[in-house]
Design an enzyme around this catalytic site. Structure first.
Site, PDB file in Angstrom:
ATOM      1  N   GLU A 117       0.694  -1.155  -0.057  1.00 38.48           N
ATOM      2  CA  GLU A 117      -0.107  -0.234   0.221  1.00 38.48           C
ATOM      3  C   GLU A 117       0.812   1.382  -0.173  1.00 38.48           C
ATOM      4  O   GLU A 117       0.522   2.314  -0.663  1.00 38.48           O
ATOM      5  CB  GLU A 117      -1.136  -0.030   1.138  1.00 38.48           C
ATOM      6  CG  GLU A 117      -1.918  -1.208   1.191  1.00 38.48           C
ATOM      7  CD  GLU A 117      -2.665  -1.224  -0.124  1.00 38.48           C
ATOM      8  OE1 GLU A 117      -2.945  -0.269  -0.453  1.00 38.48           O
ATOM      9  OE2 GLU A 117      -3.143  -2.489  -0.510  1.00 38.48           O
ATOM     10  N   ASP A 132       3.365  -5.021  -5.484  1.00 36.85           N
ATOM     11  CA  ASP A 132       3.608  -6.340  -5.176  1.00 36.85           C
ATOM     12  C   ASP A 132       5.252  -6.333  -4.918  1.00 36.85           C
ATOM     13  O   ASP A 132       5.878  -6.798  -4.084  1.00 36.85           O
ATOM     14  CB  ASP A 132       3.287  -7.306  -6.043  1.00 36.85           C
ATOM     15  CG  ASP A 132       1.731  -7.626  -5.846  1.00 36.85           C
ATOM     16  OD1 ASP A 132       1.189  -7.170  -4.943  1.00 36.85           O
ATOM     17  OD2 ASP A 132       1.187  -8.016  -6.503  1.00 36.85           O
TER      18      ASP A 132
END
Length: 1037
Positions: free
Chosen positions: A870, A935
């Site tokens: 995030e 990711d």
């Protein structure tokens, strides 16, 4: 002997029957010693014969004294242990009643002895029920708490109709509709005595270590041997015999640290395929046995770690929503802002009786307050952790002053009794009244949904009434006339029910001025997931299934079969043309080119065929001025839309708009449409069965009233230790990003400085919003919604109307950047670009992402990667466009932008070359680039933070392992990351996901990310050129 003569002090020299020598006397040197005179018993200086040796006397005297002291100390310890045990037992028995009686004014009173509890029970507690009844209630409450739970969807409505660009400028760790959820605690045997004892233990702080205590070295050695034997059994047990799921054991809070780690080791070993080389395919190495252990259920399109966890939450939500609770009385709520969850719901007459009982109890306490004063005077506690004084002092005769005080107190008590008989005014907030209770509303919404008998009795009548109110549906009404039809008026009316059809509109933060809420417009969503379903020939079978679905719904509602078939054919043709004028996703990546801000007057001049002012006036119920500022992202679409509608029959447009609305409203009727929906979803996703009614209702309630459901979940299950740990790990990940930022060679110094400022400015939302534990604030959120326990259809409409009204009311208000955008009972994580905010709901702070007893490697490989993911979204292809305040503008230099684009193209190319073998379709590297960048960045930052922790804590790092797994802490980090994504999916669902998702499938989130990691290749000793350690690696952050 002169008293000034020097003395030689020594022990007496005892010589039996011999006088002092003449030589000694002659030399005037006398040998003296300190002893006890045998005749007088006094201690004195003795010449040696007539005294006993003090050295022999001291042990004889001190030994019994020492024994007495030891006995006293032992008794003192036993008394303290007895008091602690008594305190635990009494706090359990009286916790419920004492919380109600003493929460406001007597919080400092803690049960200390039987005398104290007897005093409280006899003098201050009204006779409510017998002790056996209280014990039974406690047992029943614990039994209900033992049910498992799952986390459901966030608080959104009709997501199918709200698929727009910037409506919610945030990214999520998991795809929408997939929620990872936590598993419940496992409970002990159902024995009442044991349960009550456990409740008493849970009610008190934990004063002892989690490890077992042993009385002897032999017992400890035997226990260690037994534990080693269990670990050896884990190694020897074949995976094929371990078909039962193991994750529930993580939530057995009765277990020790070793128990939790042993359970985790079993689970991780069960999923692994050790025959696979981790350097060839790490996903198959980590998740090779998943599909054999977890076949896809018939009512699922796929089944993975997340779905498995969601199954368990269904049960706990069902338990919470079916359990009747009484809202706290006005008096109690005035003193206690925490929402009470364990009271029984009552009818209005019972509620009045409860309020009367509360008033009588308060008067009773007032009349007996002199006894409380006595308790407070006698109950003294020390702040230096010394032993507490006894609560009840020994009886003694009262002095004259005390006797006079008692007489005066009794006289004053009688006067107070007279005053207490008069009615006392009760003041309370409007939102604390029972009619506004949000949790009761959520329960009533669920009750109305599961009442299949009543829903069948009502039939189609609620929907047919609504259709008539909206002007009718031409396919059902042969008398329908186009002269009374205005598509813009109907679009505005349907938008009031939170449905966007043909035009998407919302009120939200301006992406170029994140402090301002503004009206915004965008292109429409469609009835199938993407425009490609309508435009590509290889999707024809899905289009046919959609057409059949339309026709059958129309027939169920009363249309003739020929009319339904003809109308469905017309609507498919129209929606295909509508899909053709919508812009594809790859043309909408650059939001700065789409963004157009103007006044309504300017918008009218650009697209004059649409009455923008009338549309907004109908929607918002106010007079709208031409000078109102708006933002539009789809000017070309609006122009082509009015051109398409101009050449389309009004009857077809009306049929289409009503179909898009009705297809969702049939979900609020009985089960007569289930077979039709199942056929459609089987064709689209491969699902073989419809889910049970109660599961659908749980999802509906948690979707529509997520904060109310979340308040129940958080109060019952959330551990604030998780919140503190996550906050600490977030700070560690932020520091890791700063460290990596300093070593980045493709960013210039000015951009690095601004990027670091953005990281520092990120606001963190962890767990849940505080207001959901405040009854008044929670009730206020849902105060505008009327929920009836018998009217599910009307209840849903009320929720939709309320949601749309609340959104429109934000216009001209300053953006509240502290506001939560998702419900707590969901396992996902979010980054909001226009708020520069990271949000971790309570649901994700659970295994497999986090557990307080897990090795740090697992927590960093789980929730740590999520945090980094995030955080990196603030610097992906879209996030980098927004500055630290959430405003979109160019704050990167051209050189830095060029460096980013070059590295992003590598990621796009890498993932675009992955092909899903089951369906023969390649991943869309362009649309998934943001998630793939996040990711990769999140994994690198989390591992960096883990290695920093291991460096700073070398002794703890040595124990950062799992029993039965011969892996280092670093290897466990990557293994847990990989196993988060274990799962399987039906081919139809895979095809749909590849056509719509911005997330890569789980398998490629593992191998794509790890194959770019130098850290992974080093820890698993992967040779250069192996599939998991290619020569060319892609990296942005």
């Amino acid at each position: 002997m002169s008293r000034h003569s020097p003395l030689k002090l020594s022990l007496p020299q005892v010589q039996h029957g011999v006088a002092p020598s003449a030589a000694a006397a002659h030399s005037r040197r006398v040998t003296l010693g300190l002893g006890v005179n045998q005749q007088t018993g006094r201690v004195q200086w003795c010449p040696g014969l007539t005294c006993c040796k003090l050295l022999l006397l001291l042990p004889v005297v001190m030994l019994p004294l020492t024994l007495v002291l030891l006995l006293l100390l032992r008794l003192d310890g036993m008394l303290q242990a007895l008091q602690l045990s008594e305190q635990r037992h009494q706090s359990t028995v009286n916790a419920e009643s004492m919380a109600e009686l003493m929460s406001g004014d007597y919080d400092t009173l803690v049960p200390e002895s039987d005398a104290y509890n007897a005093l409280i029970n006899e003098e201050f507690q009204l006779p409510m029920q017998s002790k056996q009844g209280q014990l039974a209630d406690l047992a029943a409450q614990r039994a209900r708490r033992c049910l498992p739970y799952r986390y459901a969807n966030g608080e959104t409505l009709d997501l199918e109709e709200r698929s727009i660009l910037m409506k919610d400028a945030r990214t999520s760790f998991l795809p929408h509709g997939s929620s990872v959820v936590a598993l419940p605690r496992e409970c002990l045997e159902d024995e009442t005595a044991t349960e009550l004892e456990d409740i008493a233990k849970k009610a008190l702080p934990k004063h002892f270590p989690d490890s077992l205590q042993y009385w002897s070295v032999r017992e400890r050695r035997e226990a260690e041997q037994q534990q080693q034997q269990q670990q050896q059994e884990v190694l020897e047990q074949p995976a094929s015999t371990l078909a039962e799921p193991a994750l529930p054991s993580f939530w057995n809070e009765q277990g020790t640290r070793n128990d939790i780690r042993l359970a985790q080791a079993k689970t991780m070993q069960r999923y692994m395929n050790p025959q696979m080389d981790p350097c060839v395919d790490f996903y198959k190495y980590a998740c090779g046995n998943w599909e054999k252990l977890h076949p896809i259920p018939k009512d699922k399109a796929g089944f993975d770690t997340f779905e498995m966890l969601r199954e368990s939450l269904d049960l706990v939500l069902r338990n919470l929503l079916e359990k009747n609770t009484q809202p706290p009385s006005a008096e109690t709520r005035g003193h206690n802002t925490l929402f009470t969850l364990n009271e029984q719901q009552q009818e209005p007459e019972a509620e009045q009786a409860a309020e009367l009982m509360a008033e009588q109890l308060r008067r009773h306490i007032v009349r007996r307050r002199h006894l409380l004063n006595r308790v407070l005077v006698r109950y003294k506690r020390f702040s230096d952790n010394t032993k507490r004084k006894r609560l009840i002092e020994p009886a003694r005769e009262k002095s004259q002053e005390e006797q006079a005080a008692v007489i005066a107190t009794n006289t004053k008590e009688k006067e107070n009794d007279k005053v207490a008989k008069e009615p006392l005014p009760v003041t309370t907030s409007e939102f604390l009244k029972p009619k506004h209770n949000a949790q009761v509303k959520a329960k009533n919404l669920y009750k109305s949904c599961v009442n299949s008998e009543l829903l069948a009795h009502r039939g189609l009548e609620p929907l047919q009434t609504l259709i008539r109110q909206l002007g009718g549906w031409p396919v059902l009404d042969p008398d329908w006339r186009s002269t009374h039809f205005n598509w813009q008026q109907l679009a505005a009316t349907l938008r009031r029910y939170n449905n966007d059809i043909l035009i998407v509109q919302w009120v939200g933060a301006d992406i170029k001025n994140s402090e301002e809420n503004i009206i915004q417009f965008d292109q429409t969503g469609l009835g199938l997931p993407t425009r490609e379903y309508f435009l590509q020939q290889n999707n024809a079978k899905y289009l046919h299934a959609y057409q059949r679905y339309m026709s059958e719904v129309m027939q169920k509602l009363g249309a003739s079969k020929p009319d339904a078939l003809r109308t469905a054919t017309e609507l498919i043709a129209f929606e295909t043309r509508l899909a053709a004028i919508t812009a594809p996703a790859e043309q909408r990546l650059n939001v700065t080119k789409l963004y157009k801000r103007m006044t309504l007057q300017q918008l009218k001049a650009t697209v004059p065929q649409i009455g923008w002012t009338a549309y907004l006036s109908t929607l918002q119920g106010r007079n709208v001025n031409d000078t109102e500022q708006v933002v539009i992202y789809a000017v070309d679409y609006m122009k082509q839309l009015v051109a398409l509608l101009a050449v389309t029959e009004p009857r077809t447009v009306a049929n289409y708009m009503m179909w898009r609305f009705v297809r969702h409203r049939i979900n609020n009727l009985d089960d007569r449409f289930d077979d039709i929906k199942q056929n459609f979803y089987h064709a689209l996703f491969g699902r073989e069965e419809s889910p049970q009614r109660w599961k659908v209702c749980i999802a509906q309630v948690n979707t529509n009233m997520g904060m109310a459901v979340g308040s129940m979940f958080v109060s019952r299950y959330f551990d604030d230790n998780s919140k503190r740990d996550t906050l600490r790990m977030t700070h560690e990940l932020q520091q890791a990003f700063r460290d990596i930022l300093k070593t980045t060679d493709w960013l210039d110094q000015s951009t690095k400085q601004l990027a670091e400022e953005k990281v520092n400015a990120m606001s963190l939302k962890i767990g849940y919003p505080d207001f959901i534990l405040n009854a008044e604030e929670l009730n206020e959120k849902y105060a505008g919604i009327d929920i009836h326990p018998d009217k599910y259809f009307e209840n849903t409409l009320n929720v939709l109307l309320h949601t749309a009204k609340q959104e429109q009311s934000k216009l001209h208000e300053r953006v509240n950047k502290t506001n939560w955008q998702t419900a707590p009972a969901i396992v996902n994580a979010y980054y909001s670009r226009n708020k520069n905010q990271i949000m971790f709901p309570a649901g994700i702070l659970q295994p497999p992402f986090y557990h307080r007893h897990f090795p740090k490697s697992l927590n960093f490989g789980g929730i740590g990667v999520v945090i980094g993911h995030e955080l990196t979204h603030g610097f992906d292809d879209k996030g980098r466009l927004f500055d630290s305040n959430g405003n979109i503008h160019k704050w990167w230099t051209d050189a830095s932008i060029h460096g980013f684009d070059e590295r992003a193209r590598c990621i796009i190319s890498q993932y675009g070359n992955y092909t899903v073998e089951e369906v023969g379709i390649s991943l869309n590297g362009e649309s998934t680039q943001g998630e793939n960048i996040a990711d990769n960045g999140g994994l690198r930052q989390a591992f960096h933070a883990y290695k920093r922790w291991a460096h700073d804590n070398p002794h703890e790092a040595l124990e950062d392992t799992l029993p039965g797994l011969n892996m280092t802490g670093a290897q466990l980090f990557f293994l847990n990351f990989g196993q988060v994504w274990c799962g399987a999916m039906r081919p139809e669902a895979i095809r749909n996901k590849l056509n719509t998702a911005i997330h890569s499938p789980g398998r490629y989130r593992v191998i794509g990310t790890l194959s770019n990691s130098y850290d992974f290749a080093r820890e698993f000793n992967c040779a250069a050129g192996t599939p998991m350690n290619p020569q060319k690696k892609c990296s942005v952050w």
